[in-house]
Design a protein around this motif. Structure first.
Motif, mmCIF file in Angstrom:
data_model
loop_
_atom_site.group_PDB
_atom_site.id
_atom_site.type_symbol
_atom_site.label_atom_id
_atom_site.label_comp_id
_atom_site.label_asym_id
_atom_site.label_seq_id
_atom_site.Cartn_x
_atom_site.Cartn_y
_atom_site.Cartn_z
ATOM 1 N N MET A 101 -34.848 -30.199 18.002
ATOM 2 C CA MET A 101 -35.224 -29.336 16.883
ATOM 3 C C MET A 101 -36.672 -28.870 17.024
ATOM 4 S SD MET A 101 -32.624 -28.766 14.935
ATOM 5 C CE MET A 101 -31.735 -28.717 16.510
ATOM 6 N N HIS A 102 -37.532 -29.725 17.549
ATOM 7 C CA HIS A 102 -38.912 -29.315 17.795
ATOM 8 C C HIS A 102 -38.953 -28.174 18.802
ATOM 9 C CE1 HIS A 102 -43.232 -29.483 18.583
ATOM 10 N NE2 HIS A 102 -42.924 -29.479 19.868
ATOM 11 N N ALA A 103 -38.173 -28.276 19.853
ATOM 12 C CA ALA A 103 -38.163 -27.236 20.889
ATOM 13 C C ALA A 103 -37.675 -25.902 20.328
ATOM 14 C CB ALA A 103 -37.285 -27.680 22.058
ATOM 15 N N ILE A 104 -36.642 -25.946 19.487
ATOM 16 C CA ILE A 104 -36.114 -24.725 18.883
ATOM 17 C C ILE A 104 -37.146 -24.113 17.936
ATOM 18 C CG2 ILE A 104 -34.390 -23.877 17.247
ATOM 19 C CD1 ILE A 104 -32.414 -25.860 18.520
ATOM 20 N N LYS A 126 -33.005 -19.844 21.160
ATOM 21 C CA LYS A 126 -31.735 -20.414 20.722
ATOM 22 C C LYS A 126 -31.811 -20.762 19.239
ATOM 23 C CE LYS A 126 -31.776 -23.890 23.505
ATOM 24 N NZ LYS A 126 -31.350 -25.131 24.194
ATOM 25 N N THR A 127 -30.640 -20.896 18.625
ATOM 26 C CA THR A 127 -30.589 -21.407 17.257
ATOM 27 C C THR A 127 -30.322 -22.912 17.347
ATOM 28 O OG1 THR A 127 -28.264 -20.741 17.088
ATOM 29 C CG2 THR A 127 -29.921 -19.218 16.243
ATOM 30 N N GLY A 128 -29.134 -23.366 17.023
ATOM 31 C CA GLY A 128 -28.824 -24.783 17.151
ATOM 32 C C GLY A 128 -29.187 -25.618 15.945
ATOM 33 N N PHE A 129 -30.003 -25.069 15.039
ATOM 34 C CA PHE A 129 -30.346 -25.780 13.813
ATOM 35 C C PHE A 129 -29.274 -25.503 12.766
ATOM 36 C CE2 PHE A 129 -32.371 -21.633 13.861
ATOM 37 C CZ PHE A 129 -31.913 -21.078 12.680
ATOM 38 N N LEU A 130 -29.228 -26.328 11.733
ATOM 39 C CA LEU A 130 -28.329 -26.093 10.608
ATOM 40 C C LEU A 130 -29.079 -25.661 9.352
ATOM 41 C CD1 LEU A 130 -25.722 -28.963 11.048
ATOM 42 C CD2 LEU A 130 -25.482 -26.562 11.627
ATOM 43 N N GLY A 131 -30.374 -25.844 9.342
ATOM 44 C CA GLY A 131 -31.212 -25.374 8.249
ATOM 45 C C GLY A 131 -32.598 -25.086 8.800
ATOM 46 N N GLU A 132 -33.239 -24.048 8.294
ATOM 47 C CA GLU A 132 -34.559 -23.676 8.805
ATOM 48 C C GLU A 132 -35.446 -23.183 7.669
ATOM 49 O OE1 GLU A 132 -35.794 -21.728 12.767
ATOM 50 O OE2 GLU A 132 -35.339 -20.032 11.437
ATOM 51 N N CYS A 133 -36.691 -23.633 7.675
ATOM 52 C CA CYS A 133 -37.711 -23.154 6.749
ATOM 53 C C CYS A 133 -38.866 -22.573 7.559
ATOM 54 C CB CYS A 133 -38.250 -24.290 5.879
ATOM 55 S SG CYS A 133 -37.041 -25.040 4.781
ATOM 56 N N CYS A 134 -39.309 -21.395 7.189
ATOM 57 C CA CYS A 134 -40.464 -20.762 7.820
ATOM 58 C C CYS A 134 -41.555 -20.550 6.781
ATOM 59 C CB CYS A 134 -40.073 -19.423 8.431
ATOM 60 S SG CYS A 134 -38.838 -19.522 9.754
ATOM 61 N N LYS A 169 -30.344 -35.083 8.666
ATOM 62 C CA LYS A 169 -30.715 -36.369 9.271
ATOM 63 C C LYS A 169 -31.907 -36.270 10.212
ATOM 64 C CE LYS A 169 -27.162 -38.086 7.180
ATOM 65 N NZ LYS A 169 -27.358 -38.841 5.928
ATOM 66 N N THR A 170 -32.135 -35.095 10.823
ATOM 67 C CA THR A 170 -33.215 -34.959 11.801
ATOM 68 C C THR A 170 -34.023 -33.705 11.525
ATOM 69 O OG1 THR A 170 -31.849 -33.736 13.397
ATOM 70 C CG2 THR A 170 -31.868 -36.152 13.572
ATOM 71 N N GLN A 190 -31.205 -30.616 11.254
ATOM 72 C CA GLN A 190 -29.906 -30.757 11.898
ATOM 73 C C GLN A 190 -29.094 -31.872 11.222
ATOM 74 O OE1 GLN A 190 -27.182 -29.793 13.253
ATOM 75 N NE2 GLN A 190 -28.099 -29.060 15.151
ATOM 76 N N ASP A 191 -27.825 -31.888 11.533
ATOM 77 C CA ASP A 191 -26.885 -32.907 11.045
ATOM 78 C C ASP A 191 -26.605 -32.747 9.567
ATOM 79 O OD1 ASP A 191 -28.135 -35.589 13.167
ATOM 80 O OD2 ASP A 191 -26.850 -33.892 13.602
ATOM 81 N N ARG A 192 -26.111 -31.622 9.201
ATOM 82 C CA ARG A 192 -25.727 -31.327 7.834
ATOM 83 C C ARG A 192 -24.243 -31.018 7.814
ATOM 84 N NH1 ARG A 192 -26.064 -26.821 3.973
ATOM 85 N NH2 ARG A 192 -27.077 -27.509 2.051
#
Length: 199
Positions: A101-104, A126-134, A169-170, A190-192
């Protein structure tokens, strides 16, 4: 929302935060200091919502374009709703640091920052996250987290919902420069169990 903090804040001391602050984040050399602190503050508000509220949210003024301490925009209705949420909230599980998640997040900071992009519309990353805050305009970790929790002028309160969601979770966080707002920060979760949510 778009104002920079002018001072560094080292407020991660105290018995109520000792278990979060003694984490292994200090041993992760790729993380900047404020990236470590972002993760720590996110975990503090998840583990100790009432204490976090009393220490960091309740002292904020009701209506200012830039709080004199953190530089965040505050509107009374958003502050009041956040206080109510945190006072009623039960402690939830801490988020573990995720290298992926840090890399993304870092990729998006590097892609969006120089061109002044705001939002989540990746072109190469890449995406790969399940939630994102900017977050934009802050380089101080506490200011970033408080700004996202207040979620001023975001009717959905999506940032707040993501940070306080027990299903995640992460977490990975990255910070950097931004050509339009000086600073930006990206937090990827991630992990939602539900569908992807961006804010």
């Amino acid at each position: 929302f778009f104002f920079s903090s002018r001072r560094r804040h080292t407020r991660l001391q105290g018995d109520w935060s000792s278990d979060v602050c003694s984490s292994d984040l200090a041993d992760i050399s790729i993380l900047k200091e404020n990236e470590r602190e972002i993760i720590q503050y996110v975990n503090l508000v998840r583990m100790y919502p009432k204490q976090f509220c009393k220490l960091f949210i309740e002292p904020l003024p009701d209506n200012v374009m830039a709080d004199p301490v953190l530089g965040v925009e505050v509107k009374k209705s958003y502050k009041t709703s956040l206080v109510n949420t945190l006072q009623k909230m039960k402690p939830i599980e801490v988020l573990e640091y995720s290298e992926s998640m840090h890399a993304i997040a870092e990729c998006w900071v590097k892609e969006s920052g120089p061109s002044g992009i705001v939002g989540h519309a990746r072109r190469r990353c890449k995406t790969g996250f399940l939630g994102e805050c900017c977050s934009y305009g802050h380089d101080d970790a506490l200011a970033i987290v408080v700004d996202l929790l207040l979620d001023v002028d975001v009717p959905s309160l999506g940032h707040r919902e993501i940070i306080l969601d027990p299903d995640y979770k992460t977490l990975g966080a990255s910070t950097g420069s931004h050509s339009k707002y000086d600073y930006c920060a990206v937090l990827d979760f991630q992990d939602r169990k539900r569908t992807r949510l961006n804010s």
